[in-house]
Scaffold this active site. Structure first.
Site, PDB file in Angstrom:
ATOM      1  N   LYS A  32       0.844  -1.203   0.000  1.00 45.61           N
ATOM      2  CA  LYS A  32       0.000   0.000   0.000  1.00 45.61           C
ATOM      3  C   LYS A  32       0.874   1.246   0.000  1.00 45.61           C
ATOM      4  CE  LYS A  32      -3.686  -0.488   2.577  1.00 45.61           C
ATOM      5  NZ  LYS A  32      -4.279  -0.687   3.910  1.00 45.61           N
ATOM      6  N   ARG A 103      -3.150   3.376   8.584  1.00 40.37           N
ATOM      7  CA  ARG A 103      -3.499   2.188   7.794  1.00 40.37           C
ATOM      8  C   ARG A 103      -2.393   1.137   7.817  1.00 40.37           C
ATOM      9  NH1 ARG A 103      -4.735   4.621   1.944  1.00 40.37           N
ATOM     10  NH2 ARG A 103      -6.017   2.732   1.790  1.00 40.37           N
ATOM     11  N   GLY A 112      -8.299  -6.855   4.558  1.00 44.56           N
ATOM     12  CA  GLY A 112      -9.122  -6.981   5.759  1.00 44.56           C
ATOM     13  C   GLY A 112      -8.476  -7.781   6.876  1.00 44.56           C
ATOM     14  N   MET A 114      -5.676  -7.057   8.504  1.00 43.77           N
ATOM     15  CA  MET A 114      -5.076  -6.221   9.540  1.00 43.77           C
ATOM     16  C   MET A 114      -5.947  -4.981   9.725  1.00 43.77           C
ATOM     17  SD  MET A 114      -1.060  -6.673   8.910  1.00 43.77           S
ATOM     18  CE  MET A 114      -1.178  -6.112   7.238  1.00 43.77           C
ATOM     19  N   ARG A 376      -3.549  -1.506  -6.360  1.00 44.90           N
ATOM     20  CA  ARG A 376      -2.698  -2.702  -6.250  1.00 44.90           C
ATOM     21  C   ARG A 376      -3.068  -3.627  -7.396  1.00 44.90           C
ATOM     22  NH1 ARG A 376      -5.917  -4.311  -0.888  1.00 44.90           N
ATOM     23  NH2 ARG A 376      -7.906  -4.688  -1.854  1.00 44.90           N
ATOM     24  N   HIS A 490     -16.758  -8.125   1.467  1.00 43.80           N
ATOM     25  CA  HIS A 490     -15.702  -8.959   2.053  1.00 43.80           C
ATOM     26  C   HIS A 490     -15.778 -10.380   1.509  1.00 43.80           C
ATOM     27  CE1 HIS A 490     -14.053 -11.667   5.193  1.00 43.80           C
ATOM     28  NE2 HIS A 490     -13.077 -10.776   5.176  1.00 43.80           N
ATOM     29  N   ARG A 652       7.776 -48.383  -9.671  1.00 42.76           N
ATOM     30  CA  ARG A 652       8.465 -48.717  -8.430  1.00 42.76           C
ATOM     31  C   ARG A 652       8.012 -50.088  -7.931  1.00 42.76           C
ATOM     32  NH1 ARG A 652       7.242 -45.099  -3.326  1.00 42.76           N
ATOM     33  NH2 ARG A 652       5.298 -46.258  -3.419  1.00 42.76           N
ATOM     34  N   GLU A 779      16.254 -42.000  -1.385  1.00 44.64           N
ATOM     35  CA  GLU A 779      15.346 -41.515  -0.336  1.00 44.64           C
ATOM     36  C   GLU A 779      15.868 -41.814   1.065  1.00 44.64           C
ATOM     37  OE1 GLU A 779      11.546 -43.481  -0.746  1.00 44.64           O
ATOM     38  OE2 GLU A 779      12.483 -45.287  -1.541  1.00 44.64           O
ATOM     39  N   SER A 798      15.816 -41.354  -8.896  1.00 50.63           N
ATOM     40  CA  SER A 798      14.636 -40.520  -8.684  1.00 50.63           C
ATOM     41  C   SER A 798      14.595 -40.195  -7.192  1.00 50.63           C
ATOM     42  CB  SER A 798      13.374 -41.265  -9.099  1.00 50.63           C
ATOM     43  OG  SER A 798      12.247 -40.483  -8.792  1.00 50.63           O
ATOM     44  N   ASP A 803      10.261 -39.596   1.779  1.00 48.83           N
ATOM     45  CA  ASP A 803      11.079 -40.349   2.728  1.00 48.83           C
ATOM     46  C   ASP A 803      12.376 -39.621   3.045  1.00 48.83           C
ATOM     47  OD1 ASP A 803      10.173 -42.814   3.894  1.00 48.83           O
ATOM     48  OD2 ASP A 803       9.820 -43.508   1.850  1.00 48.83           O
ATOM     49  N   CYS A 865      10.182 -37.681  -7.409  1.00 46.97           N
ATOM     50  CA  CYS A 865       8.839 -38.254  -7.453  1.00 46.97           C
ATOM     51  C   CYS A 865       8.082 -38.073  -6.146  1.00 46.97           C
ATOM     52  CB  CYS A 865       8.895 -39.719  -7.843  1.00 46.97           C
ATOM     53  SG  CYS A 865       9.815 -40.724  -6.682  1.00 46.97           S
ATOM     54  N   TYR A 885      13.651 -34.142 -14.876  1.00 47.96           N
ATOM     55  CA  TYR A 885      12.194 -34.010 -14.805  1.00 47.96           C
ATOM     56  C   TYR A 885      11.706 -33.926 -13.360  1.00 47.96           C
ATOM     57  CZ  TYR A 885      12.056 -38.950 -13.491  1.00 47.96           C
ATOM     58  OH  TYR A 885      12.238 -40.143 -12.841  1.00 47.96           O
TER      59      TYR A 885
HETATM   60  P1  ADP Z   1      -7.480  -2.371   3.921  1.00 45.05           P
HETATM   61  O1  ADP Z   1      -6.042  -2.657   3.743  1.00 45.05           O
HETATM   62  O2  ADP Z   1      -8.157  -3.314   4.825  1.00 45.05           O
HETATM   63  O3  ADP Z   1      -8.168  -2.144   2.614  1.00 45.05           O
HETATM   64  P2  ADP Z   1      -7.249   0.477   4.195  1.00 45.05           P
HETATM   65  O4  ADP Z   1      -6.081   0.992   4.944  1.00 45.05           O
HETATM   66  O5  ADP Z   1      -7.118   0.509   2.725  1.00 45.05           O
HETATM   67  O6  ADP Z   1      -7.577  -0.977   4.711  1.00 45.05           O
HETATM   68  O7  ADP Z   1      -8.468   1.366   4.673  1.00 45.05           O
HETATM   69  C1  ADP Z   1      -9.769   0.964   4.909  1.00 45.05           C
HETATM   70  C2  ADP Z   1     -10.736   1.896   4.211  1.00 45.05           C
HETATM   71  O8  ADP Z   1     -10.562   3.244   4.627  1.00 45.05           O
HETATM   72  C3  ADP Z   1     -10.577   1.905   2.715  1.00 45.05           C
HETATM   73  O9  ADP Z   1     -11.848   1.950   2.127  1.00 45.05           O
HETATM   74  C4  ADP Z   1      -9.829   3.160   2.450  1.00 45.05           C
HETATM   75  O10 ADP Z   1     -10.080   3.687   1.175  1.00 45.05           O
HETATM   76  C5  ADP Z   1     -10.354   4.097   3.544  1.00 45.05           C
HETATM   77  N1  ADP Z   1      -9.362   5.112   3.882  1.00 45.05           N
HETATM   78  C6  ADP Z   1      -8.111   4.880   4.314  1.00 45.05           C
HETATM   79  N2  ADP Z   1      -7.432   6.030   4.491  1.00 45.05           N
HETATM   80  C7  ADP Z   1      -8.292   7.024   4.162  1.00 45.05           C
HETATM   81  C8  ADP Z   1      -8.167   8.439   4.113  1.00 45.05           C
HETATM   82  N3  ADP Z   1      -7.028   9.042   4.414  1.00 45.05           N
HETATM   83  N4  ADP Z   1      -9.235   9.144   3.722  1.00 45.05           N
HETATM   84  C9  ADP Z   1     -10.389   8.516   3.400  1.00 45.05           C
HETATM   85  N5  ADP Z   1     -10.568   7.194   3.410  1.00 45.05           N
HETATM   86  C10 ADP Z   1      -9.528   6.444   3.786  1.00 45.05           C
HETATM   87 MG    MG Z   2      -7.625  -0.925   1.249  1.00 43.36          MG
HETATM   88 MG    MG Z   3       9.621 -43.856  -0.115  1.00 43.44          MG
END
Ligand code: ADP
Ligand code: MG
Ligand code: MG
Length: 909
Positions: A32, A103, A112, A114, A376, A490, A652, A779, A798, A803, A865, A885
């Site tokens: 990110k 973030r 989602g 973290m 991304r 999600h 074998r 082996e 092979s 093992d 194998c 192979y």
């Molecule tokens: P994740 O990695 O779980 O997608 P993000 O860090 O991207 O989490 O953020 C979660 C949500 O918050 C996303 O929809 C993102 O666009 C929004 N968000 C993050 N930072 C900002 C910001 N500075 N202003 C507005 N929205 C934000």
């Molecule tokens: Mg995001």
């Molecule tokens: Mg064996």
């Protein structure tokens, strides 16, 4: 050391068309952060901010909070000042406040998994400043209540206490909505929002015993540490283990000025993809919500709207919404805000061309101005993976080698699994339709809770909506069905990432968690009832639907042709039956690397003869029983040779300990005694005699052939006669006879002599001959060490890496389940060495064995194998070791062929 530590850059800034970092710095800045920097540098409007590196996360894990604050305090304070000057606002200010987001972001995307906190820097005074600045009281208080909710959940641990509980803040909101008779978050009045803020703070105090922190700097440090902690949270750990990401990668922290999508009807937020992540089709698509912030779209609370007009019309058709209704109530962004849409459309085009891959982007519109918050390389299904790579190649955006490298090999797995049988589908009863969020065919029994997904062998997880806590269950379930949420919910995003069939947003479903029922119209389904999902059409089908093999044509076939063009190491298959051999050949296998002969003895009529052989007390008795087995085994080999049409086939000789073949239950022992006209006691005695303390290290492999040479004789006869029979039918095959578990040269020699003597006898009997090889599996570690001596006698090697791994580590394969998962969880081992070749240890034996073998016999044929032959990093290792192979199960063959090409391409770069 101290001085060096002090000099290291730990904070990288971005914003206003400049950046300290770039997209190549993913390991340090996280995906990110690296992409925020890159976007900023190429002129995409990104709110200014900074990234705290992943190295700091590692420092935090080792040294703790205070040390880290000391390391980065100054840089963070200066960087906040930098944001302030760019935005013209001040952090914590009562008149004109700066709010920020904090973030998470690891080097690979973990959607989602973290945590992130939005609207940070808020307190009772700041909120008034925000009201003053924006003249928008509703917005200011909405942002405040969101902040307490997120900060409370992420930093202060305000989470549901058990699975039947709802989120403590949601509970308060639901309560208020009920009292006020409203449905949506956007229906709250200013007074409601103010009440919520106070009720939320109250709930925090009650549950944690602490006041909600009011100082923005305390809030900031709390959030930074919480993001670091989330790297070791349950969800993240599970996701990391599932994908094999090591614990020492850590997460970066991105701190960024907030832009507000919740400022009213001229604001909004959304998610978009430059191509279709489900099918790969080259159409810009995505979803948005007006007057919403952050995760609102993904959380599936309100029904999101489509970005493009085309997408909107397609959606309306599935949702059975009339055009007039659609235009009025669910217009696309293209129709509602044409100039913003055009700008977004331009950025998606720029970004896809810049990254030369499908992009998944987040954006926010603040009062008519568009901001991009993330881009991304988008997660996609196996089908989309192949289509997008081949399309980008045809569009001239990438070349052949890049197209091959763009495909994550394991993604092909999904394409190789069964699909619904078209005839069975015609007869099926469709009970409802949802959004085709992730394609595939899934059939299973209904479960309503993620932690119950393991209850049935085939389960379908049915939820109102899913959340990151459900990850493990989603992974176990065969398919996922949700009543709420769109194509970017999600459930949809995670399912596509897993390659799992998913239908989302099926509004007709009525789910009752307490009663564990799913009601559609007057149909009621219960926990344990069968349903089927067609993730490609969105159809939800009653009961079980038959499946069939997928057809691999079109882009997939083109990809395989490319793989053959660039691949160097050959790909063989492990196949014990003509059926498997045919499947593998269809996938392009270049021979068989392992035919296990013992499986041939387990079938009903054969196991009897096998048991008679084992129970016989004399050589004569054994030979007699083996004579019964000979024709069956010969017919098996004929079938396999025929399926492979002259390609090399390695067979074998018998490997497993004999006790696996005798009955251990009284009833079957009685039956056997009767059949053989011997006493039950005699059977029992034999079973007891065969019992071993360490069967894995016991009487098996060539130790069997060396104690019962007649078994080797019979098997050789079956192989050679089968080959001669085929020769008469015009198919020339050259069997490769493989002696298992050799540890000394003499062990091999004795078996080699039996094979050659038997073959010569048959050649004389038939007055005809064929060519064949006699080689060995490497082996036992000792075999690798004396490979130069073994190669004097053996025609080929092979590596039996199952093992070899077992014996090198000293981990019994049968018992490792008791400690390996714990070792991996604790980080004592990074990955399961039975899945991924341990290059450091076992790999050395493989290299050494190959080198020593080839020192004696330069043209020695070498392959692998074990199970590892189908695992991408292991295949690459085999290629780099100079093997001829790899061999893997039939369904892994296309994956191995792709890796073969990728490995060869990588060495030329
Ligand atoms: P994740 O990695 O779980 O997608 P993000 O860090 O991207 O989490 O953020 C979660 C949500 O918050 C996303 O929809 C993102 O666009 C929004 N968000 C993050 N930072 C900002 C910001 N500075 N202003 C507005 N929205 C934000
Ligand atoms: Mg995001
Ligand atoms: Mg064996």
């Amino acid at each position: 050391m101290e001085v060096l530590e002090g000099l290291k850059t730990r904070v990288y800034r971005f914003g206003n068309k400049t950046a300290d970092g770039n997209s190549k710095m993913k390991n340090l800045l996280g995906g990110k952060g690296a992409n925020l920097a890159e976007m900023s540098a190429i002129g995409i409007p990104v709110p200014p901010g900074f990234t705290i590196t992943t190295e700091v996360c590692t420092e935090y894990n080792e040294l703790g909070r205070e040390a880290v604050i000391e390391f980065i305090k100054e840089e963070v304070e200066q960087s906040i000042a930098n944001i302030e000057s760019q935005m013209g606002t001040t952090f914590g200010d009562k008149e004109n406040p700066l709010l920020i987001s904090v973030r998470s972001g690891a080097r690979v995307s973990m959607p989602g998994m973290m945590d992130t906190v939005l609207n940070l820097g808020m307190n009772d005074e700041v909120v008034l400043g925000l009201v003053k600045r924006t003249n928008n009281e509703q917005f200011a208080w909405d942002s405040y209540r969101r902040f307490i909710q997120m900060y409370g959940g992420v930093v202060l641990g305000m989470k549901p206490e058990s699975k039947d509980d709802i989120d403590p803040f949601e509970e308060i909101m639901e309560h208020l909505k009920h009292k006020r008779g409203i449905e949506l978050d956007t229906d709250f009045t200013i007074q409601d929002l103010q009440d919520l803020v106070y009720d939320f703070k109250d709930a925090v105090k009650k549950r944690t015993g602490q006041d909600f922190p009011t100082n923005p700097w305390d809030q900031l440090w709390g959030a930074i540490m919480a993001v670091f902690n989330s790297w070791n949270g349950d969800r993240a750990v599970y996701y990391r283990n599932m994908n094999g990401y090591p614990a020492d990668w850590g997460t970066a922290v991105n701190v960024q000025a907030m832009v507000y999508g919740n400022m009213g009807t001229n604001s909004g937020t959304g998610v978009c993809f430059t191509r279709d992540a489900g099918t790969g089709e080259n159409v810009f698509n995505g979803e948005y919500l007006i007057n919403a912030q952050g995760e609102d779209v993904v959380a599936g609370v309100r029904t999101p709207q489509q970005i493009t007009k085309l997408g909107s019309q397609r959606w309306a058709e599935l949702a059975k919404i009339e055009e007039a209704d659609r235009l009025e109530n669910y217009p696309s962004l293209e129709e509602l805000m044409p100039s913003i849409f055009n700008e977004l459309n331009e950025y998606q085009d720029i970004l896809e061309k810049h990254y030369r891959d499908m992009q998944d982007m987040e954006f926010t519109i603040q009062d008519g101005k568009l901001w991009i918050l993330q881009t991304r390389n988008g997660k996609r299904t196996g089908a989309a993976t192949v289509k997008i790579a081949m399309d980008l190649l045809k569009e001239g955006m990438i070349n052949e080698k890049e197209a091959l490298l763009l495909i994550e090999p394991n993604k092909l797995d999904e394409l190789l699994h069964p699909i619904f049988d078209t005839n069975a589908l015609k007869r099926s009863n469709i009970i409802a339709q949802g959004l085709p969020a992730s394609p595939g065919a899934a059939t299973g029994k209904i479960v309503f809770f993620a932690d119950e997904a393991h209850k049935y062998k085939h389960s379908i997880l049915v939820r109102i909506e899913t959340s990151p806590e459900d990850l493990e269950g989603m992974n176990i379930a065969k398919g996922i069905l949700t009543a709420r949420g769109g194509m970017t919910s999600h459930a949809a995003v995670v399912a596509r990432g897993m390659g799992k069939c998913c239908i989302s947003g099926a509004g007709a479903l009525n789910i009752n968690y307490k009663k564990r029922t799913l009601t559609v119209g007057d149909h009621e389904f219960h926990d344990g009832d069968w349903i089927s999902l067609n993730g490609s059409t969105g159809n939800i089908i009653e009961g079980k639907v038959a499946t069939m093999e997928p057809e691999l044509s079109g882009e997939f076939a083109e990809l395989m042709e490319l793989a053959v063009k660039y691949g160097k190491i050959k790909v063989r298959t492990n196949a014990d039956t003509p059926k498997d051999a045919k499947v593998a050949r269809g996938f392009g296998a270049q021979g068989i690397g392992l035919t296990r002969t013992e499986h041939m003895f387990f079938e009903v009529d054969r196991i009897k003869a096998m048991r008679e052989m084992i129970l016989a007390n004399t050589i004569k008795g054994r030979k007699h029983a083996l004579e019964d087995l000979l024709p069956m085994q010969r017919a098996d080999f004929e079938g396999i040779f025929e399926a492979m049409q002259g390609q090399s086939v390695t067979i074998r000789l018998l490997d497993p300990p004999l006790h696996e073949f005798v009955p251990h239950q009284l009833a079957t022992q009685k039956e056997l005694a009767e059949d053989m006209h011997i006493s039950l006691q005699a059977v029992k005695n034999k079973v007891a005699e065969l019992e071993e303390f360490n069967p894995m290290l016991g009487h098996r492999g060539c130790r069997l052939g060396n104690t019962y040479p007649e078994i080797t004789e019979m098997q050789t006869r079956a192989i050679i006669e089968a080959a001669l029979n085929l020769k008469e039918r015009g198919i020339i095959c050259k069997p490769e006879i493989m002696i298992p578990l050799v540890g000394t040269v003499r062990e091999f020699e004795v078996q080699d002599e039996i094979v050659r003597r038997t073959a010569n006898t048959i050649f004389e009997e038939r007055n005809d001959k064929i060519e064949y090889l006699v080689g060995t599996m490497i082996e036992v570690p000792r075999a690798a060490l004396i490979a130069d001596l073994i190669a004097e006698k053996a025609d080929f090697f092979s590596f039996g890496t199952n093992d070899l791994t077992q014996m090198t580590y000293g981990y019994s394969r049968d018992d490792a389940g008791k400690f390996l998962p714990i070792y991996i969880k604790k980080g004592i081992l990074k990955v399961d060495p039975f899945e991924v070749i341990d290059q450091e240890g076992v790999g050395q034996l493989i290299k050494l064995g190959t080198q020593r073998g080839r020192a004696t016999k330069p043209n020695l044929k070498v392959g692998i194998c074990g199970e590892h032959g189908g695992e991408p990093s292991s295949i690459e290792f085999c290629y780099n070791t100079g093997m001829d192979y790899v061999s893997c199960s039939p369904y892994r063959v296309p994956i191995a062929r792709l890796v073969s090409a990728q490995a060869a391409i990588k060495t030329t770069m």
